[in-house]
Write an enzyme that holds these catalytic residues in place. Sequence first.
Site, PDB file in Angstrom:
ATOM      1  N   HIS A  18       3.673   9.057 -13.976  1.00  0.00           N
ATOM      2  CA  HIS A  18       2.761  10.195 -13.856  1.00  0.00           C
ATOM      3  C   HIS A  18       1.920  10.396 -15.125  1.00  0.00           C
ATOM      4  CE1 HIS A  18       5.510  11.674 -10.394  1.00  0.00           C
ATOM      5  NE2 HIS A  18       4.607  10.823  -9.989  1.00  0.00           N
ATOM      6  N   GLU A 117       2.144   8.435   3.898  1.00  0.00           N
ATOM      7  CA  GLU A 117       3.595   8.567   3.787  1.00  0.00           C
ATOM      8  C   GLU A 117       4.201   8.172   5.124  1.00  0.00           C
ATOM      9  OE1 GLU A 117       6.100   9.088   1.517  1.00  0.00           O
ATOM     10  OE2 GLU A 117       7.365   8.919   3.283  1.00  0.00           O
ATOM     11  N   ASP A 142       1.891   3.652   7.484  1.00  0.00           N
ATOM     12  CA  ASP A 142       2.060   2.597   6.492  1.00  0.00           C
ATOM     13  C   ASP A 142       0.899   2.566   5.500  1.00  0.00           C
ATOM     14  OD1 ASP A 142       2.602   0.320   5.092  1.00  0.00           O
ATOM     15  OD2 ASP A 142       2.111  -1.050   6.748  1.00  0.00           O
ATOM     16  N   ASP A 163       3.113   2.804  -4.962  1.00  0.00           N
ATOM     17  CA  ASP A 163       4.394   3.247  -5.543  1.00  0.00           C
ATOM     18  C   ASP A 163       5.512   3.193  -4.496  1.00  0.00           C
ATOM     19  OD1 ASP A 163       6.299   4.463  -7.155  1.00  0.00           O
ATOM     20  OD2 ASP A 163       5.579   6.490  -6.734  1.00  0.00           O
TER      21      ASP A 163
HETATM   22  C1  LIG Z   1       8.799   6.320  -4.811  1.00  0.00           C
HETATM   23  S1  LIG Z   1       8.457   7.356  -3.447  1.00  0.00           S
HETATM   24  C2  LIG Z   1       6.864   7.995  -3.808  1.00  0.00           C
HETATM   25  C3  LIG Z   1       6.754   8.924  -4.933  1.00  0.00           C
HETATM   26  C4  LIG Z   1       5.371   9.450  -5.187  1.00  0.00           C
HETATM   27  N1  LIG Z   1       4.371   8.387  -5.240  1.00  0.00           N
HETATM   28  C5  LIG Z   1       5.337  10.221  -6.478  1.00  0.00           C
HETATM   29  O1  LIG Z   1       5.062   9.620  -7.536  1.00  0.00           O
HETATM   30  O2  LIG Z   1       5.573  11.424  -6.452  1.00  0.00           O
HETATM   31  C6  LIG Z   1       8.082   6.228  -2.171  1.00  0.00           C
HETATM   32  C7  LIG Z   1       7.707   6.877  -0.859  1.00  0.00           C
HETATM   33  O3  LIG Z   1       7.147   5.872  -0.018  1.00  0.00           O
HETATM   34  C8  LIG Z   1       7.508   6.135   1.319  1.00  0.00           C
HETATM   35  N2  LIG Z   1       7.293   4.867   2.034  1.00  0.00           N
HETATM   36  C9  LIG Z   1       8.101   3.795   2.148  1.00  0.00           C
HETATM   37  N3  LIG Z   1       7.456   2.782   2.759  1.00  0.00           N
HETATM   38  C10 LIG Z   1       6.197   3.210   3.012  1.00  0.00           C
HETATM   39  C11 LIG Z   1       5.026   2.621   3.566  1.00  0.00           C
HETATM   40  N4  LIG Z   1       5.030   1.339   3.993  1.00  0.00           N
HETATM   41  N5  LIG Z   1       3.901   3.358   3.665  1.00  0.00           N
HETATM   42  C12 LIG Z   1       3.867   4.638   3.223  1.00  0.00           C
HETATM   43  N6  LIG Z   1       4.940   5.258   2.671  1.00  0.00           N
HETATM   44  C13 LIG Z   1       6.080   4.552   2.559  1.00  0.00           C
HETATM   45  C14 LIG Z   1       8.926   6.641   1.220  1.00  0.00           C
HETATM   46  O4  LIG Z   1       9.248   7.419   2.340  1.00  0.00           O
HETATM   47  C15 LIG Z   1       8.857   7.454  -0.069  1.00  0.00           C
HETATM   48  O5  LIG Z   1       8.576   8.806   0.206  1.00  0.00           O
END
Ligand SMILES: C[S@@+](CC[C@H](N)C(=O)[O-])C[C@H]1O[C@@H](n2cnc3c(N)ncnc32)[C@H](O)[C@@H]1O
Length: 282
Positions: A18, A117, A142, A163
């Site tokens: 961040h 998400e 996705d 991420d």
């Molecule tokens: C590490 S967390 C994200 C944290 C966020 N970027 C932050 O910094 O606050 C990863 C997220 O990706 C979601 N996720 C997993 N595979 C995904 C995909 N193919 N597309 C979108 N979201 C996905 C998970 O449900 C999870 O909420």
Amino acid sequence: MNYRHAFHAGNHADVFKHVVLLALIDALKRKDTPFMVLDTHAGRGRYALHDNPARKTGEADAGVARVLGAKTDAIAIRRYQEALRHCNPDGGLRIYPGSPMLAAMALRDDDRLVCYEMQADEARALTALFARDRRVHVQTGDGYAAMKSLLPPKPRRGLVLIDPPYETQEAEFGAALAALTEGLQRWPQGIFAVWFPIKERRSLQRFLRAIAKLPAQDILLAELLIRPDDSPLRLNGSGMLIVNPPWKLDAEIAAALPSLTAELGEAGASHRLEWLRREATA
Ligand SMILES: C[S@@+](CC[C@H](N)C(=O)[O-])C[C@H]1O[C@@H](n2cnc3c(N)ncnc32)[C@H](O)[C@@H]1O
């Protein structure tokens, strides 16, 4: 999918990611032209640190709680501290802003944020958080697919944050690499920031070698290790790959890394910042 970011919100990896994210957005704001931030793996956007998941792991105590009050001259850390204080106006630390919330707070009126998400409940929370913010669009699905559907943005300015949770380790590294490859094909000048976990060093080499071969002019690698990277079982640190970083971002990160390492690190902590590719004239 089992991953829930609420267990990890505000940990050392979030802090590092961040700090870099806010520095990237700040750099984009040096020009008046509006830009887009695409957050491919957005999470729920906002985390209550007194709720059970966060309390259970205590990861925020060893992360953001150590950095929030730290005395530092590093502008990237001060910017992050300011954002945290904005989310916690009573002076405590009850709310941890995820990447979408931090990005939204930093955007100007004409900039936009698109969040993907995959998990429906997380996406619902995120949609509710931005229900009244016309600059933000939340999509359940996705995020990798957005490389095809959204890039390049109009106008062609902005940032893609990738991420993923890396639940499937090897497969996720491959997916992140494929997404970057696709993204760069569609938008060679775009800024792409990819977060990755560091557990055991040798398992990363192949990924980083492949990244270094991407057809981009400049690729910056920043890493923060809170302990030696010799165990496959623990999150010993994390890295950010920044493709086409804005001017002077490297200097901002370089100034922040020693303080972050000092505040977050245990015995054997370290950091590194290096160019995997460097072609542009500075
Ligand atoms: C590490 S967390 C994200 C944290 C966020 N970027 C932050 O910094 O606050 C990863 C997220 O990706 C979601 N996720 C997993 N595979 C995904 C995909 N193919 N597309 C979108 N979201 C996905 C998970 O449900 C999870 O909420």
